[in-house]
Write a protein that holds these residues in place. Sequence first.
Motif, PDB file in Angstrom:
ATOM      1  N   ARG A  40       0.834  -1.196   0.000  1.00  0.00           N
ATOM      2  CA  ARG A  40       0.000   0.000   0.000  1.00  0.00           C
ATOM      3  C   ARG A  40       0.871   1.249   0.000  1.00  0.00           C
ATOM      4  NH1 ARG A  40      -2.240   0.409   4.705  1.00  0.00           N
ATOM      5  NH2 ARG A  40      -0.982  -1.192   5.691  1.00  0.00           N
ATOM      6  N   LYS A  72       5.059   2.878   5.382  1.00  0.00           N
ATOM      7  CA  LYS A  72       5.707   1.865   4.546  1.00  0.00           C
ATOM      8  C   LYS A  72       7.104   2.296   4.102  1.00  0.00           C
ATOM      9  CE  LYS A  72       2.604  -1.478   4.166  1.00  0.00           C
ATOM     10  NZ  LYS A  72       2.910  -2.878   4.513  1.00  0.00           N
ATOM     11  N   GLU A 115       6.186 -13.814   0.628  1.00  0.00           N
ATOM     12  CA  GLU A 115       5.745 -14.070  -0.755  1.00  0.00           C
ATOM     13  C   GLU A 115       6.944 -13.971  -1.694  1.00  0.00           C
ATOM     14  OE1 GLU A 115       2.686 -11.116  -1.290  1.00  0.00           O
ATOM     15  OE2 GLU A 115       1.285 -12.156   0.030  1.00  0.00           O
TER      16      GLU A 115
HETATM   17  N1  UDP Z   1      -0.943  -6.900  -2.492  1.00  0.00           N
HETATM   18  C1  UDP Z   1      -1.567  -7.306  -3.656  1.00  0.00           C
HETATM   19  N2  UDP Z   1      -1.550  -6.460  -4.730  1.00  0.00           N
HETATM   20  C2  UDP Z   1      -0.938  -5.249  -4.699  1.00  0.00           C
HETATM   21  C3  UDP Z   1      -0.288  -4.850  -3.508  1.00  0.00           C
HETATM   22  C4  UDP Z   1      -0.322  -5.699  -2.418  1.00  0.00           C
HETATM   23  O1  UDP Z   1      -2.129  -8.412  -3.737  1.00  0.00           O
HETATM   24  O2  UDP Z   1      -0.952  -4.551  -5.705  1.00  0.00           O
HETATM   25  C5  UDP Z   1      -0.953  -7.827  -1.327  1.00  0.00           C
HETATM   26  C6  UDP Z   1       0.410  -8.452  -1.063  1.00  0.00           C
HETATM   27  O3  UDP Z   1       0.636  -9.531  -1.928  1.00  0.00           O
HETATM   28  C7  UDP Z   1       0.296  -8.854   0.404  1.00  0.00           C
HETATM   29  C8  UDP Z   1      -0.639  -7.797   0.967  1.00  0.00           C
HETATM   30  O4  UDP Z   1      -1.259  -7.118  -0.126  1.00  0.00           O
HETATM   31  O5  UDP Z   1      -0.289 -10.134   0.520  1.00  0.00           O
HETATM   32  C9  UDP Z   1       0.119  -6.781   1.821  1.00  0.00           C
HETATM   33  O6  UDP Z   1       0.411  -7.372   3.045  1.00  0.00           O
HETATM   34  P1  UDP Z   1       1.586  -6.900   4.018  1.00  0.00           P
HETATM   35  O7  UDP Z   1       1.499  -7.749   5.241  1.00  0.00           O
HETATM   36  O8  UDP Z   1       2.900  -6.925   3.311  1.00  0.00           O
HETATM   37  O9  UDP Z   1       1.257  -5.382   4.339  1.00  0.00           O
HETATM   38  P2  UDP Z   1      -0.039  -4.686   5.009  1.00  0.00           P
HETATM   39  O10 UDP Z   1      -0.964  -4.336   3.898  1.00  0.00           O
HETATM   40  O11 UDP Z   1      -0.650  -5.682   5.963  1.00  0.00           O
HETATM   41  O12 UDP Z   1       0.499  -3.485   5.694  1.00  0.00           O
END
Ligand code: UDP
Length: 439
Positions: free
Chosen positions: A231, A236, A326
């Motif tokens: 995000r 971040k 991931e």
């Molecule tokens: N994600 C996604 N598409 C995007 C950006 C992020 O599917 O364009 C997913 C990413 O693969 C991950 C999640 O959003 O599974 C983000 O999780 P993370 O724990 O890294 O961060 P949070 O959003 O919890 O702060």
Amino acid sequence: MVQPNRQAIALISDHADPAGEIGMEEAGGQNVYVRRIGESLAELGWQVDIFTRRSAPDDPAIVEHAPHCRTIRLKAGPEAFVPRNELFAYMPEFLAAFQKFQTKQAIRYPLIHSNYWLSGWVGLQLKQEQNSQLIHTYHSLGAVKYDALQSRPAIAPTRLGIETELLERSDCVVATSPQEKEVLNRYYADQGRVEVIPCGTTPNFHNIPKAQARQNLGWGREKKIVLYVGRFDPRKGIETLVRACAQLKNQGYQHLQLVLAGGSSLESLDGAERRRIEALVRELDLSAETLFAGRIPHDSLPWHYSAADVCVIPSYYEPFGLVSIEAIACGTPVIASRVGGLKFSVIPEETGLLVQPRNVEELAQAIERVLEDELWAKKLKKQANSDSNPRFSWKSSAMQLSNLYRYSLARSIMHDQPWNPEVSRLTALDAPAPADLVV
Ligand code: UDP
């Protein structure tokens, strides 16, 4: 439809709709967690009902996204996006809608797994009113988050109070890393039951040959690709990454390509951070080297991770950081800030490197090291591939949670027997199967 031979449990995820789009404003790791856990728990024999707040009038009230796993959207406040910091006011309405749903369906959920402190508040009320077992996952801890930010929102004292109560009164808290458990005891309270159950990835997150992945995405073969996925949120630390790349460019580093994936439209809430980052990219003369890739559908991400030379997670605070596991599962080295769950998921010199948050110089050096030392990067790739899957899989997380639920329910039936401190290591024989717990 709830099957009579399946024990129904409720997962509550107030703002993170598991049936919604990932990567948009305030939609990220929690949405993925709740969906993957819910679906895997259904495969293990539970009827999983996930409750979330309805945030768009056209969204269907109930979505069955896998057999025995459905998302139920409750009306609480405006049927529109509401920032998390403003949602507490609507939680009593959410609770009332939940209770109305139970009455209408003639269900009383004996176990509630709440996610994030707002859902936790709902869980605490249900525990008190109907004696449900309460399991809670924080996803983000106010005490640590506020330390990493310059200013605190007005809701901060309420949130911190409820987060403490959750640790003291839940039947069990699920921490996603040992670091989170340690922080819970240091910042909140030293009593309370905490089990560490890490997050996971699905098997489709695996390595695709780099050349094939780049061809599929139309990314040049000769580029050195530095990838960010997530995000657009100030915590971040995207700014640190942009500055580090600009520094490398100024030092004459060739073929650098920064890919920033995630975020929603420029008009949305997280659009403000994206506009700020775009302005910074222009100011630092990095536009030619930067691609704003926008939101990537979750299941397409293995292509992006596999095509990249390195994935950078420059967060100032990160409770777990799904992106790290991931990328590692796709065999891509990770450079992450030495904060929170990232200290657990990234093994320095094995699956990546850890650096000080906000330190542009150190991040630039780490990126250069991974990009330049091909032999070492290859070794990282190999280790990343072999190490990741057994360590982090949703199936394994769900099995541990399932044991915890069964144990918790059995214990409540047996009138609150003393808690076994090693619940997540209990085997299938130690507690009844979900079907035997139907109440
Ligand atoms: N994600 C996604 N598409 C995007 C950006 C992020 O599917 O364009 C997913 C990413 O693969 C991950 C999640 O959003 O599974 C983000 O999780 P993370 O724990 O890294 O961060 P949070 O959003 O919890 O702060």
